[in-house]
Design an enzyme around this catalytic site. Structure first.
Site, short mmCIF file in Angstrom:
data_model
loop_
_atom_site.label_atom_id
_atom_site.label_comp_id
_atom_site.label_asym_id
_atom_site.label_seq_id
_atom_site.Cartn_x
_atom_site.Cartn_y
_atom_site.Cartn_z
N GLY B 12 -46.43 -18.28 -17.75
CA GLY B 12 -46.35 -18.36 -16.29
C GLY B 12 -45.51 -17.24 -15.71
N ASP B 142 -37.92 -22.01 -16.19
CA ASP B 142 -37.44 -23.35 -16.55
C ASP B 142 -36.08 -23.37 -17.23
OD1 ASP B 142 -39.66 -24.62 -15.51
OD2 ASP B 142 -40.80 -24.44 -17.37
N MET B 186 -40.18 -27.44 -9.86
CA MET B 186 -40.78 -27.35 -11.18
C MET B 186 -39.77 -27.78 -12.23
SD MET B 186 -43.12 -23.90 -10.89
CE MET B 186 -44.73 -23.97 -10.06
N GLY B 187 -40.24 -28.06 -13.42
CA GLY B 187 -39.37 -28.50 -14.52
C GLY B 187 -39.95 -29.74 -15.18
N ARG B 188 -40.67 -29.53 -16.26
CA ARG B 188 -41.32 -30.64 -16.95
C ARG B 188 -40.30 -31.55 -17.62
NH1 ARG B 188 -45.02 -26.84 -18.69
NH2 ARG B 188 -47.13 -27.33 -18.01
N GLU B 243 -40.15 -32.31 -11.08
CA GLU B 243 -41.51 -32.85 -11.21
C GLU B 243 -41.64 -33.80 -12.40
OE1 GLU B 243 -44.46 -29.84 -12.26
OE2 GLU B 243 -43.00 -28.74 -13.46
N LEU B 295 -44.43 -20.85 -5.04
CA LEU B 295 -43.54 -19.99 -4.26
C LEU B 295 -42.18 -19.83 -4.95
CD1 LEU B 295 -44.31 -21.34 -0.67
CD2 LEU B 295 -44.96 -19.10 -1.59
N GLN B 296 -41.73 -20.86 -5.68
CA GLN B 296 -40.40 -20.81 -6.30
C GLN B 296 -40.35 -19.88 -7.51
OE1 GLN B 296 -39.46 -24.84 -8.50
NE2 GLN B 296 -41.40 -25.07 -7.43
#
Lengths: 413, 413
Positions: B12, B142, B186-188, B243, B295-296
């Site tokens: 990504g 991340d 974001m951040g699984r 998230e 966007l982040q």
């Protein structure tokens, strides 16, 4: 005899309303005719509740604080959404508070609903022979105000959206797969913000590939066909869509068009999500919907210097007008030249702006209804120019403290 | 004998992967041991397809172009998500292309999946006695890579989120009504980005009021109780949520946790929307969910100078290591001092980073599981500092042209 001035802010936030406040305060502090400058917290609501702060104490001889105010987004004085009724008792209450504070000048910063307040109050004082100068300062990200070349706040929102679209285009360009990204912008009836995304196209970037504005009816079949055509040419297709697009019958594409706010405006969101589902069903490629939402209207960190400067100047022009004795007007600007860009300031009768709406001229939208013309881009381009020197601290913009807003509102909630 | 170098990017995007590329290219162009510097378009996929460009031709003696590359977000070379199989034929194909281009140095910029590629390829060449130096350059927003103090790309994402939360806080502070805003980051499995929103608290701003990370189980009842408590104290409550938050049983709160990507990762979105509906049902105040989404990770316009600089240096360190003869390593950094902040660079065995994951230490999350500690903030703060001099043109960042990506991918799609 010296009189005091009171200033309020109302409606939705923008990146530069505080710049107008800074301009008005700076100008008022220099005026011999004005004694103390007050601020009403949360607009006309706060005035009625006597929720009032002394801006002279806060900003007199503090130019660095005024500069921070100038570059802080949203509203230092807080806002309200309050429509003045036709009841005399409401005006009497307002006038009694103003008399108590010896206010001779009433400045109100806001959009067309707020200008309605300026209009009504100025008519009331004229009818009743009250010595009060009521002057408006315009603002709105939507750029839908009449009587002014463009609205303060719009340039910064336009810049934010163009920037976001460019960065999304870079983000999505990296994958060698077919994808569609839909970016939903604010804009109920006017497509100015959506259209300004065209500024993202430069330096080899062709996104956004499609732009849909609320000024022309939206056809789902045409949309799917447009997207399919672009997917033939590009891996990554970027679509910008205004929240307020409607079908041939005038129904919002958004599934959530059944709620209204206090002014009877339909509350919209979810247009991008609806289109995303349509593409999933009818095309089947990867698709993502993005909604920058409030980020687009309060992005002080990437505001337009042109916008910041004009908002400030409109603040000073309004105070000058009030002291000159004008009432029932708002400060405005007209473009005297586009290349090089130049404007001149004046005041305009507020009754022409209250409750009116300026949409994108149809001749500035292409025949297919999926893009804007070069004339649109020429109009927008100067408005996003220039990068203000926002003060930074510890890596983030060092905005002025607005914690008084929550304290004050707690007191009377 | 001089050999050529080839560089690829994978995984990504971040705001600073191109800074690593710029560092690697600048360093490689100065090396006597290196003849031509090539770039593979769309990672290992493009290499296999011989989709290769000549970076020496593009950047040799063009320092201003290299500087634009350094400050352009996403990936100049495009990306892929491709997991090397265990089939010898795949490695043979890769090696045959590398031999054709006389490549002696293979540099790959990416996250832990990409480091898996570096690991496998370096083991293959060692086993088969092939003269190829394979070196990785780390990246991920991340911050979940092991073997490095923090990941390049994270500081800029952290800064973007802290900035967005501060601006949303300003935006929402203006109304004297109770409201909740939920910002989904974001951040699984790692809550680094969500936690970094704590940096928004400064200058009187107390938002975010609640932060939820995936490292601790999420309880809906506790969440509703937390929000109610904050609404007693504040009009406008800002909640940041990763998230990937999960309940006690390990199930994602997001309703959409049933799709997986090629690496078997669960694709998440909609966590904020789920929480929004919970508040609507159980509290009933005004509530809005925001998802900055891509966007982040590609906000080059507000990247961290610390991040840009470190990413660049990690690019040069990797090239130096390859030329020194290292293989199967990645460039890394350790923090030698926090106040004043200082780092030193080194190389680390890539097998420790491939497929591993660094989450937020539980002692850096408060006992209630709804905020981060001061230790977390001390760790994050230096990483967002500094404002790079992004070149602007016509009011927008003047990023380097990446239109070659769509052309190239069309050729072989």
């Amino acid at each position: 005899m010296k009189k005091n001035m009171i200033i309020g802010q109302s409606g939705g936030p923008t990146a530069v309303i505080n710049s107008s406040l800074a301009g008005a305060v700076e100008s008022a502090l220099e005026k011999e005719e004005i004694d103390t400058v007050y601020g009403m917290i949360n607009g006309i609501n706060g005035l009625i509740e006597e929720n009032i702060i002394n801006l002279t104490e806060i900003f007199k001889d503090k130019s660095s604080e005024l500069n921070r105010l100038r570059l802080t987004p949203a509203m230092y004085l807080g806002s309200c959404r309050y429509k003045l009724s036709d009841e005399d008792s409401e005006y009497e209450k307002i006038i009694s508070v103003l008399k108590k504070y010896n206010v001779g000048y009433f400045i109100y910063i806001g959009g067309n609903d707020s200008m309605d307040t300026v209009d009504k109050l100025s008519k009331y004082v004229a009818k009743n022979g009250i010595d009060l100068k009521v002057v408006g300062i315009p603002k709105t990200i939507d750029n839908d105000l009449v009587g002014i070349d463009h609205s303060p706040g719009f340039g910064s929102a336009a810049k934010y959206i163009a920037l976001a679209v460019r960065e999304v285009a870079y983000d999505t360009s990296i994958y060698a797969i077919k994808s569609v990204h839909i970016i939903e912008t604010m804009g109920r009836n006017a497509g100015w913000i959506a259209g300004s995304s065209a500024l993202a196209r430069e330096g080899g970037n062709l996104a956004p590939h499609l732009i849909y504005l609320p000024e022309v009816p939206f056809s789902v079949d045409k949309f799917i066909s447009d997207v399919k055509n672009k997917l033939m040419k590009f891996n990554s297709v970027i679509v910008v869509v205004s929240e307020g697009i409607k079908d041939e019958s005038g129904n919002y594409i958004s599934a959530k068009g059944d709620k209204t706010d206090k002014f009877g405006h339909v509350m919209l969101s979810g247009t991008g999500e609806v289109l995303k589902q349509l593409i999933e069903e009818q095309i089947g490629c990867k698709v993502r919907a993005l909604e920058p939402s409030v980020l687009q209207r309060s992005a002080g960190h990437t505001s337009s210097l042109t916008d910041v400067t004009e908002a400030f100047n409109l603040g000073t022009v309004a105070v000058d007008a009030a002291v000159r004795g004008e009432c029932g007007v708002f400060s405005s600007l007209r473009r005297t030249c586009n290349k090089p860009y130049a404007v001149e300031y004046f005041t305009e009768n507020v009754s022409i702006v209250a409750n009116a709406e300026k949409t994108v001229p149809l001749e500035w939208i292409n025949d297919e209804g999926n893009d804007v013309t070069d004339e649109f881009i020429d109009y927008i381009r100067p408005l996003v120019r220039g990068v203000p020197q926002v003060p930074y601290r510890n890596g983030l913009p060092d905005y002025i403290d607005v914690s008084h807003l929550d304290k004050k509102t707690q007191e009377y909630s």
